[in-house]
Design a protein around this motif. Structure first.
Motif, PDB file in Angstrom:
ATOM      1  N   PHE A   1       2.496   1.760  -3.388  1.00 49.45           N
ATOM      2  CA  PHE A   1       1.534   2.168  -4.396  1.00 49.45           C
ATOM      3  C   PHE A   1       1.052   3.598  -4.162  1.00 49.45           C
ATOM      4  N   ALA A   2       0.849   3.958  -2.891  1.00 49.17           N
ATOM      5  CA  ALA A   2       0.336   5.290  -2.582  1.00 49.17           C
ATOM      6  C   ALA A   2       1.353   6.378  -2.869  1.00 49.17           C
ATOM      7  N   THR A   3       2.633   6.078  -2.682  1.00 48.59           N
ATOM      8  CA  THR A   3       3.661   7.109  -2.845  1.00 48.59           C
ATOM      9  C   THR A   3       4.114   7.277  -4.282  1.00 48.59           C
TER      10      THR A   3
ATOM     11  N   SER B   1       2.445  13.119  -7.004  1.00 48.24           N
ATOM     12  CA  SER B   1       1.086  12.760  -6.606  1.00 48.24           C
ATOM     13  C   SER B   1       0.515  13.791  -5.645  1.00 48.24           C
TER      14      SER B   1
ATOM     15  N   ILE C   1      -7.036  13.722  -0.185  1.00 46.80           N
ATOM     16  CA  ILE C   1      -6.203  12.921   0.726  1.00 46.80           C
ATOM     17  C   ILE C   1      -7.068  11.940   1.513  1.00 46.80           C
TER      18      ILE C   1
ATOM     19  N   SER D   1      -4.336  -3.410  -1.115  1.00 45.79           N
ATOM     20  CA  SER D   1      -4.320  -2.003  -0.712  1.00 45.79           C
ATOM     21  C   SER D   1      -5.015  -1.850   0.636  1.00 45.79           C
TER      22      SER D   1
ATOM     23  N   ALA E   1       0.818  -1.207   0.000  1.00 49.40           N
ATOM     24  CA  ALA E   1       0.000   0.000   0.000  1.00 49.40           C
ATOM     25  C   ALA E   1       0.852   1.257   0.000  1.00 49.40           C
ATOM     26  N   VAL E   2       1.925   1.257   0.794  1.00 46.02           N
ATOM     27  CA  VAL E   2       2.802   2.433   0.855  1.00 46.02           C
ATOM     28  C   VAL E   2       3.502   2.638  -0.482  1.00 46.02           C
TER      29      VAL E   2
ATOM     30  N   GLY F   1      -2.557  13.202  -4.277  1.00 42.29           N
ATOM     31  CA  GLY F   1      -3.666  12.433  -3.730  1.00 42.29           C
ATOM     32  C   GLY F   1      -4.334  11.655  -4.836  1.00 42.29           C
TER      33      GLY F   1
ATOM     34  N   ARG G   1       2.368   5.683  -7.663  1.00 45.51           N
ATOM     35  CA  ARG G   1       1.513   4.732  -8.371  1.00 45.51           C
ATOM     36  C   ARG G   1       2.088   4.332  -9.721  1.00 45.51           C
TER      37      ARG G   1
ATOM     38  N   VAL H   1      -7.989   8.847  -0.473  1.00 48.72           N
ATOM     39  CA  VAL H   1      -6.908   7.887  -0.661  1.00 48.72           C
ATOM     40  C   VAL H   1      -6.501   7.242   0.659  1.00 48.72           C
ATOM     41  N   LEU H   2      -6.531   8.023   1.742  1.00 50.12           N
ATOM     42  CA  LEU H   2      -6.130   7.536   3.071  1.00 50.12           C
ATOM     43  C   LEU H   2      -7.255   7.803   4.065  1.00 50.12           C
TER      44      LEU H   2
END
Length: 438
Positions: A26-28, A414, A181, A49, A23-24, A416, A30, A184-185
Motif C-alpha cells: 500500500f505504501a509503495t 508517490s 515521509i 497498515s 503495508a508495503v 509520501g 496506493r 507515512v512512516l
C-alpha cells in the motif's frame, strides 16, 4: 457481499496476507493497490497498515456521503496523521470544539475580498518564475510550480519578506519533504542520537518556530497591522468568542499546516495539468483565450483523473459506528478512496476520457469529486488553492504555447502524501509572439 464479523462488528472482507506485506504494497503504490483490492472485494475492503492499524476503505458514494455527514463526536481525524509532525495546534491534530473554534477564526481569510487580494501576488510570482523558462527544449515544470506556490504562500500567508522570506524559502521545502515521509512512516522518526530524518526535522522545526516568533513580534509592533492582508497578521488580531487570542504555538502550527496542505498539493496539481494538457490536442489554445469557467472545469478534470491525495481518513471514536452495510468498532480508521471514486463510471461516464466539459455549467458532486476531502474536515484552503491554480494556469497559457506530445502518460509517483507525475510534468514551451503557434 462478504464480510468479516469481529465482536459484533461487521467489516468488509480484505486480504489475509501479513500486515507488513499489506503495508508495503500500500505504501509503495496506493493507487494500484486500491484498484486491485476493489476488483477483488468490491467497493469496500479492509486492510492492515503499520501506522493506522485496521483500515476500512470505502469507494461507494452513498457510504462516503454517510462518512462525511457523521458527527465528529462519532468519527474524527485519525490519530496517525500529519498532525504528528505539524504540531498539536494543527488542524490535523485538533478535534471537537477546538477544531470548530479555530476553523471559525481561519475561515474569513479564504473567502470574498480577502481572497481576491491575493490575485496580484499569484500572477506576479508566476511571471517571475516563468521568465526564465527555456524555449523549445524539454524541462519539468514541477520545480517551477513548487517555487511559485511556495512564494505565494510565504507572501500571502506568512507576510514574509527580506531575510525571513529567503530563509523560509530554503527551510520549509526541506521540512515539508521530511515531514511527509515521517507522517507515512513514523518509525523512521526514532531518536538516533541526534541523527536521522526525525532529528533533522526537529532542527528545521525549531528554526521555523524562531522565525515565526519574530514575524509575530514584528506584526504586533506594526501600526498598519489592520491594513495587512496576510494571514499571519489576521491570526495575530483574531479573537475567540471569549475574547482570548490564539497562542503563538497555535499560530505557528496552523501556518505550517496551511503551507503543507496548500503548497505541494497545489504545485503538484499544476504539474499534472501541464502533463495532461500536452496530451489534449487543441485544448491549451482554447484555454488561452477562455473565460475562467473553462479553466476551472479543466482544473477540476485534472484533479479528477490525477488526484494528488488519493484518500482521506476518519477514525471511529464511538463504541461502534454504522456506515452503510458495515458496523465499525472503536479505533477503526475508515477512509474515503478519492482515487476510486473519481474513476467510478456511475459518477463519471467514460472515466478514462479527459473531458472538462463534464464539469461545464454544473457543480461537482460533493461526495463523488472530493480532491479537498469532505464534511467538517474539508480543506479550509480549497477556495484559495482553486484561485491559485486558475491564475497560474491562465498566466502560463497567456504567455506560452505548450508543444503537444504523443508520449506515453507520465506514471504517478508517490512523494509520501502527494502523488506527482514521475517526470515532473515535462513541458516544451514557446513564448507567444516569438514564433508561430505550434
Amino acid at each position: 457481499m462478504t464480510a468479516t464479523a469481529l465482536a459484533g462488528a461487521v467489516l468488509p472482507d480484505g486480504p489475509r496476507s501479513p500486515r507488513l506485506v499489506q503495508a508495503v504494497q500500500f505504501a509503495t503504490a496506493r493507487g494500484k493497490a486500491m484498484r486491485r483490492l476493489r476488483r477483488r472485494y468490491g467497493s469496500a475492503f479492509t486492510i492492515q497498515s503499520l501506522a493506522m492499524g485496521r483500515m476500512v476503505m470505502l469507494a461507494d458514494p452513498a457510504e462516503v456521503r454517510e462518512l462525511f455527514q457523521t458527527s465528529p463526536e462519532l468519527a474524527d481525524t485519525a490519530d496517525a496523521n500529519l498532525g504528528s509532525v505539524l504540531g498539536p495546534g494543527s488542524f490535523f491534530a485538533i478535534t471537537g470544539d477546538e477544531h470548530r473554534r479555530q476553523r471559525k477564526l481561519l475561515t474569513p481569510p479564504f473567502h470574498g475580498r480577502r481572497l481576491r487580494a491575493y490575485e496580484q501576488i499569484i500572477e506576479s510570482e508566476t511571471e517571475r518564475e516563468t521568465a526564465s523558462w527555456p524555449e523549445g527544449q524539454a524541462f519539468p515544470v514541477m520545480p517551477s510550480t513548487m517555487r511559485i506556490t511556495l512564494n505565494v504562500i510565504l507572501r500571502a500567508v506568512f507576510g514574509a519578506d527580506g531575510a525571513e522570506l529567503d530563509e523560509l524559502r530554503d527551510l520549509l521545502p526541506k521540512a515539508v519533504k521530511i515531514g511527509s515521509i515521517l507522517a507515512v512512516l513514523p518509525i523512521v522518526r526514532r531518536d538516533l542520537g541526534g541523527f536521522g530524518p526525525g532529528a533533522r526535522f526537529d532542527r528545521y522545526r525549531r528554526r521555523y518556530d524562531e522565525i515565526v516568533d519574530g514575524l509575530i513580534d514584528r506584526a504586533q509592533r506594526d501600526p498598519a497591522l489592520g491594513d495587512r492582508d496576510d494571514i499571519l497578521a489576521m491570526l495575530v488580531q483574531s479573537r475567540y468568542d471569549d475574547g482570548s487570542p490564539m497562542t503563538r504555538s497555535q499560530i505557528a502550527d496552523q501556518l505550517l499546516t496551511l503551507l503543507t496542505a496548500g503548497h505541494e498539493t497545489t504545485a503538484t496539481t499544476l504539474a499534472w495539468a501541464i502533463e495532461r494538457l500536452r496530451r489534449q490536442p487543441g485544448l491549451p489554445e482554447r484555454l488561452a483565450g477562455a473565460d475562467d469557467a473553462l479553466l476551472d472545469a479543466t482544473l477540476m478534470e485534472v484533479q479528477r483523473v490525477r488526484p494528488v491525495v488519493e484518500l482521506t481518513a476518519r477514525q471511529v471514536r464511538a463504541e461502534s459506528l454504522s456506515i452503510g452495510r458495515w458496523v465499525l468498532p472503536r479505533g477503526t480508521v475508515v477512509t474515503a478512496c478519492i482515487a476510486l471514486l473519481h474513476e467510478d463510471p456511475a459518477l463519471f461516464p467514460d472515466p478514462e476520457r479527459f473531458d472538462p466539459e463534464r464539469f461545464a455549467g454544473s457543480r461537482a458532486d460533493m461526495y463523488g469529486w472530493i480532491p479537498f476531502g469532505g464534511g467538517v474536515r474539508r480543506c479550509i484552503g480549497a477556495a484559495f488553492a482553486s484561485l491559485e491554480m486558475r491564475i497560474v494556469l491562465r498566466t502560463i497559457l497567456r504567455d506560452f504555447v505548450l508543444e503537444p506530445t504523443t508520449d506515453a502518460p507520465e506514471r504517478p509517483h508517490s512523494r509520501g502524501i502527494a502523488v506527482a507525475p514521475a517526470q515532473g510534468g515535462t513541458a516544451i514551451v514557446h513564448r507567444r509572439g516569438t514564433r508561430q503557434d505550434v
